[in-house]
Design a protein around this motif. Structure first.
Motif, PDB file in Angstrom:
ATOM      1  N   ARG A  88       5.276 -21.392  27.511  1.00  0.00           N
ATOM      2  CA  ARG A  88       5.599 -19.833  27.258  1.00  0.00           C
ATOM      3  C   ARG A  88       5.517 -19.876  26.142  1.00  0.00           C
ATOM      4  O   ARG A  88       5.107 -18.545  25.531  1.00  0.00           O
ATOM      5  N   SER A  89       4.531 -20.315  24.607  1.00  0.00           N
ATOM      6  CA  SER A  89       3.975 -20.088  24.098  1.00  0.00           C
ATOM      7  C   SER A  89       3.231 -18.667  24.483  1.00  0.00           C
ATOM      8  O   SER A  89       2.850 -17.830  24.283  1.00  0.00           O
ATOM      9  N   THR A  90       1.565 -19.584  25.281  1.00  0.00           N
ATOM     10  CA  THR A  90       1.026 -18.918  25.903  1.00  0.00           C
ATOM     11  C   THR A  90       1.386 -17.455  26.288  1.00  0.00           C
ATOM     12  O   THR A  90       1.293 -16.606  26.337  1.00  0.00           O
ATOM     13  N   ALA A  91       2.585 -17.214  27.173  1.00  0.00           N
ATOM     14  CA  ALA A  91       2.813 -16.713  27.591  1.00  0.00           C
ATOM     15  C   ALA A  91       3.591 -15.580  26.794  1.00  0.00           C
ATOM     16  O   ALA A  91       3.181 -13.958  26.688  1.00  0.00           O
ATOM     17  N   SER A  92       3.969 -15.784  25.454  1.00  0.00           N
ATOM     18  CA  SER A  92       4.689 -14.728  24.440  1.00  0.00           C
ATOM     19  C   SER A  92       3.872 -14.483  23.840  1.00  0.00           C
ATOM     20  O   SER A  92       3.913 -13.349  23.519  1.00  0.00           O
ATOM     21  N   ALA A  93       2.758 -15.570  23.340  1.00  0.00           N
ATOM     22  CA  ALA A  93       1.470 -15.060  22.685  1.00  0.00           C
ATOM     23  C   ALA A  93       0.203 -13.705  24.040  1.00  0.00           C
ATOM     24  O   ALA A  93       0.687 -12.494  22.867  1.00  0.00           O
ATOM     25  N   HIS A  94       0.409 -13.793  24.891  1.00  0.00           N
ATOM     26  CA  HIS A  94      -0.076 -12.334  25.902  1.00  0.00           C
ATOM     27  C   HIS A  94       0.565 -11.485  25.310  1.00  0.00           C
ATOM     28  O   HIS A  94       0.567 -10.263  25.397  1.00  0.00           O
ATOM     29  N   ALA A  95       1.958 -11.435  26.026  1.00  0.00           N
ATOM     30  CA  ALA A  95       2.769 -10.320  26.277  1.00  0.00           C
ATOM     31  C   ALA A  95       3.055  -9.327  24.796  1.00  0.00           C
ATOM     32  O   ALA A  95       2.722  -8.644  24.405  1.00  0.00           O
ATOM     33  N   ARG A 144      12.595  -7.502  -4.160  1.00  0.00           N
ATOM     34  CA  ARG A 144      11.290  -8.490  -3.763  1.00  0.00           C
ATOM     35  C   ARG A 144      10.926  -9.496  -4.385  1.00  0.00           C
ATOM     36  O   ARG A 144      10.923  -8.822  -5.451  1.00  0.00           O
ATOM     37  N   LYS A 145      10.695 -10.642  -4.024  1.00  0.00           N
ATOM     38  CA  LYS A 145       9.767 -11.566  -4.785  1.00  0.00           C
ATOM     39  C   LYS A 145       8.786 -12.568  -4.041  1.00  0.00           C
ATOM     40  O   LYS A 145       9.371 -12.651  -3.159  1.00  0.00           O
ATOM     41  N   VAL A 146       7.758 -11.607  -4.812  1.00  0.00           N
ATOM     42  CA  VAL A 146       6.685 -11.862  -3.867  1.00  0.00           C
ATOM     43  C   VAL A 146       5.563 -12.562  -4.692  1.00  0.00           C
ATOM     44  O   VAL A 146       5.636 -12.033  -5.740  1.00  0.00           O
ATOM     45  N   ASP A 147       5.118 -14.600  -4.071  1.00  0.00           N
ATOM     46  CA  ASP A 147       4.454 -15.072  -4.995  1.00  0.00           C
ATOM     47  C   ASP A 147       3.102 -14.047  -5.176  1.00  0.00           C
ATOM     48  O   ASP A 147       2.512 -14.426  -3.937  1.00  0.00           O
ATOM     49  N   PRO A 148       2.595 -13.631  -5.803  1.00  0.00           N
ATOM     50  CA  PRO A 148       1.096 -13.499  -6.738  1.00  0.00           C
ATOM     51  C   PRO A 148       0.298 -14.259  -6.004  1.00  0.00           C
ATOM     52  O   PRO A 148      -0.970 -14.013  -5.442  1.00  0.00           O
ATOM     53  N   ALA A 149       0.244 -15.753  -5.960  1.00  0.00           N
ATOM     54  CA  ALA A 149      -0.642 -16.319  -5.758  1.00  0.00           C
ATOM     55  C   ALA A 149      -0.095 -17.468  -4.405  1.00  0.00           C
ATOM     56  O   ALA A 149      -0.584 -18.623  -4.667  1.00  0.00           O
ATOM     57  N   LEU A 150      -0.393 -16.386  -3.430  1.00  0.00           N
ATOM     58  CA  LEU A 150      -0.297 -16.750  -1.986  1.00  0.00           C
ATOM     59  C   LEU A 150      -1.679 -17.640  -1.233  1.00  0.00           C
ATOM     60  O   LEU A 150      -2.330 -16.599  -1.923  1.00  0.00           O
ATOM     61  N   PRO A 151      -1.173 -18.731  -0.266  1.00  0.00           N
ATOM     62  CA  PRO A 151      -2.697 -19.401  -0.062  1.00  0.00           C
ATOM     63  C   PRO A 151      -2.911 -17.860   1.168  1.00  0.00           C
ATOM     64  O   PRO A 151      -2.043 -17.130   1.279  1.00  0.00           O
ATOM     65  N   LYS A 152      -3.996 -17.911   1.403  1.00  0.00           N
ATOM     66  CA  LYS A 152      -5.326 -17.222   2.394  1.00  0.00           C
ATOM     67  C   LYS A 152      -4.325 -16.975   3.584  1.00  0.00           C
ATOM     68  O   LYS A 152      -4.291 -18.507   3.964  1.00  0.00           O
ATOM     69  N   LEU A 153      -3.729 -16.409   4.181  1.00  0.00           N
ATOM     70  CA  LEU A 153      -3.046 -16.262   5.634  1.00  0.00           C
ATOM     71  C   LEU A 153      -4.783 -15.946   7.071  1.00  0.00           C
ATOM     72  O   LEU A 153      -4.635 -14.390   6.623  1.00  0.00           O
ATOM     73  N   SER A 154      -4.190 -15.875   7.484  1.00  0.00           N
ATOM     74  CA  SER A 154      -5.126 -15.553   8.953  1.00  0.00           C
ATOM     75  C   SER A 154      -4.441 -14.345   8.789  1.00  0.00           C
ATOM     76  O   SER A 154      -3.312 -14.011   9.233  1.00  0.00           O
ATOM     77  N   ALA A 155      -5.422 -13.454   9.726  1.00  0.00           N
ATOM     78  CA  ALA A 155      -4.171 -12.227  10.193  1.00  0.00           C
ATOM     79  C   ALA A 155      -2.989 -12.328  11.295  1.00  0.00           C
ATOM     80  O   ALA A 155      -2.024 -11.582  11.013  1.00  0.00           O
ATOM     81  N   GLU A 156      -2.738 -13.378  12.029  1.00  0.00           N
ATOM     82  CA  GLU A 156      -2.187 -13.116  13.107  1.00  0.00           C
ATOM     83  C   GLU A 156      -1.267 -13.688  12.290  1.00  0.00           C
ATOM     84  O   GLU A 156       0.189 -13.342  12.781  1.00  0.00           O
ATOM     85  N   THR A 157      -1.542 -15.091  11.199  1.00  0.00           N
ATOM     86  CA  THR A 157      -0.157 -15.264  10.944  1.00  0.00           C
ATOM     87  C   THR A 157       0.620 -13.655   9.766  1.00  0.00           C
ATOM     88  O   THR A 157       2.000 -13.592   9.615  1.00  0.00           O
ATOM     89  N   ARG A 212       8.232 -15.392  18.494  1.00  0.00           N
ATOM     90  CA  ARG A 212       6.995 -14.767  16.734  1.00  0.00           C
ATOM     91  C   ARG A 212       6.413 -16.060  16.229  1.00  0.00           C
ATOM     92  O   ARG A 212       5.531 -16.792  16.029  1.00  0.00           O
ATOM     93  N   ALA A 213       7.635 -16.821  15.859  1.00  0.00           N
ATOM     94  CA  ALA A 213       7.419 -18.087  15.333  1.00  0.00           C
ATOM     95  C   ALA A 213       6.384 -18.871  15.698  1.00  0.00           C
ATOM     96  O   ALA A 213       5.789 -19.515  14.901  1.00  0.00           O
ATOM     97  N   LEU A 214       6.994 -19.385  17.243  1.00  0.00           N
ATOM     98  CA  LEU A 214       6.880 -20.036  17.844  1.00  0.00           C
ATOM     99  C   LEU A 214       4.779 -20.052  18.351  1.00  0.00           C
ATOM    100  O   LEU A 214       4.543 -21.055  18.060  1.00  0.00           O
ATOM    101  N   LEU A 215       4.686 -18.733  17.955  1.00  0.00           N
ATOM    102  CA  LEU A 215       3.397 -18.559  18.394  1.00  0.00           C
ATOM    103  C   LEU A 215       1.681 -19.096  16.847  1.00  0.00           C
ATOM    104  O   LEU A 215       0.899 -19.569  17.272  1.00  0.00           O
ATOM    105  N   ILE A 216       2.541 -19.329  15.560  1.00  0.00           N
ATOM    106  CA  ILE A 216       2.706 -19.759  15.122  1.00  0.00           C
ATOM    107  C   ILE A 216       2.466 -21.074  13.664  1.00  0.00           C
ATOM    108  O   ILE A 216       2.171 -22.165  12.950  1.00  0.00           O
ATOM    109  N   PRO A 256      -2.555 -21.656  10.180  1.00  0.00           N
ATOM    110  CA  PRO A 256      -1.633 -20.016   9.383  1.00  0.00           C
ATOM    111  C   PRO A 256      -1.945 -20.181   8.293  1.00  0.00           C
ATOM    112  O   PRO A 256      -2.510 -19.482   7.918  1.00  0.00           O
ATOM    113  N   CYS A 257      -2.663 -21.169   7.702  1.00  0.00           N
ATOM    114  CA  CYS A 257      -2.497 -21.138   5.919  1.00  0.00           C
ATOM    115  C   CYS A 257      -3.688 -21.601   5.795  1.00  0.00           C
ATOM    116  O   CYS A 257      -4.434 -22.175   6.910  1.00  0.00           O
TER     117      CYS A 257
END
Length: 344
Positions: free
Chosen positions: A130-137, A234-247, A307-311, A337-338
């Protein structure tokens, strides 16, 4: 290969020694009953105890004790061997492939050990498929969104721009009364052009690709506040770890869907969006002070879970009646993801 056969590598219901669980249970019951009957026969054959015809009252206790022993042995064997079936039935009724934690615990029961292992392996396989099918979809969905956004920008947007230029020239040459009407049409076309551009931005988050996740979340919050009229803190940590494009795309889409749900259902007058690092997890929260009480997952929440399952992330929704709603996405930073390898 026929669908009747399991895929290569799938666990088999056949237990060690070539016997499946049903055969093992059958053999155990047969041996237990045979043992009881053998002991009873030996007692009747080599002890003073006898059974007359008709049965005497003094012989009834012997028969009752034998019957009680036979029933007790059968009840014990069946209860021990079949106990996991109740848990298996309950799990089958509630199992949801979007929840990754539903598995049957093996308590060491020998007869159904293989059944439990095979059922859990089946859930793992179905979840993976299902995760694979969801990723393709979802990948196809993102490609279609990009295509539509490009057509809106390049075709409809350009056409409306040409119309605006034509209207401007017409207004400059038109008499007074007609010029006022043309200006009204011009403003309508300009508003339509702005709406087309907003739709294109929602379909294809260009700011995410160009400036990164933090800027994209900031633009998303600002657009939400302008359109809906509800302030977003908004509260976004400026020192977040690097993420992949998908994440980054998953985080952006879940934030987008969360804000959309607030606009549609919450009746809130304040929203908070945060993205912080907590205990080896990157956590996204969308919290509102609306009416809450969301009991069932709608299409939007189920889409966020997929979407959460994909990562490998976990999405939870806390929505007590009258207490607002919190959507929480927890991404383990120890996973792929991280710290992604992709360079922006």
């Amino acid at each position: 290969m026929s669908d009747r056969y399991p895929p290569p590598g799938a666990p088999s219901l056949r237990a060690p020694g070539g016997k499946n669980p049903v055969q093992r249970l059958y053999r155990r019951l047969f041996l237990m009953n045979g043992l009881v009957f053998t002991v009873g026969t030996l007692v009747l054959a080599f002890s003073p105890a006898t059974v007359s015809s008709p049965v005497l009252l003094t012989e009834l206790p012997v028969l009752i004790v034998g019957l009680a022993v036979l029933l007790a042995v059968n009840a014990l064997v069946l209860r021990t061997s079949l106990a996991p079936l109740s848990a298996l039935t309950t799990l089958m009724q509630r199992v949801d492939l979007l929840g990754m934690d539903d598995r049957l615990v093996d308590n060491g029961n020998g007869d159904l050990h293989q059944v439990i292992e095979t059922f859990n392996a089946m859930l793992d396989r179905l979840e993976s498929e299902r995760s694979t099918a969801s990723a393709h979809a979802l990948a196809a969905q993102e490609n279609e969104r990009r295509r539509i956004a490009r057509e809106l920008h390049d075709e409809i947007g350009q056409s409306l721009t040409v119309v605006l230029l034509g209207l401007k020239r017409a207004v400059d040459r038109a008499p007074g009364d007609l010029a006022e009407e043309l200006r009204a049409v011009q403003e309508t076309v300009r508003a339509s052009l702005d709406e087309v551009r907003q739709v294109a931005r929602r379909l294809r988050p260009g700011v995410l690709e160009d400036l990164g996740l933090q800027s994209a979340l900031s633009a998303l919050s600002s657009d939400f506040s302008q359109v809906i009229g509800v302030p977003v803190t908004r509260k976004v940590d400026p020192a977040l770890p690097k993420l992949s494009a998908e994440t980054e795309l998953v985080v952006y889409r879940i934030a987008q869907e969360g804000l959309t749900n607030v606009a549609r259902h919450a009746r809130a007058d304040a929203v908070e969006l945060s993205l912080t690092e907590e205990d080896d997890h990157l956590t996204l929260r969308i919290t509102d002070n609306g009416r809450g009480g969301a009991r069932n997952d709608g299409a939007g929440i189920r889409g966020m879970r997929e979407r959460a399952l994909l990562i490998g992330a976990k999405l939870t929704v806390d929505s007590p009646p009258g207490g607002g709603t919190e959507v929480r996405l927890a991404i383990p930073c120890t996973a792929k993801p991280c710290g992604g390898e992709e360079e922006r």
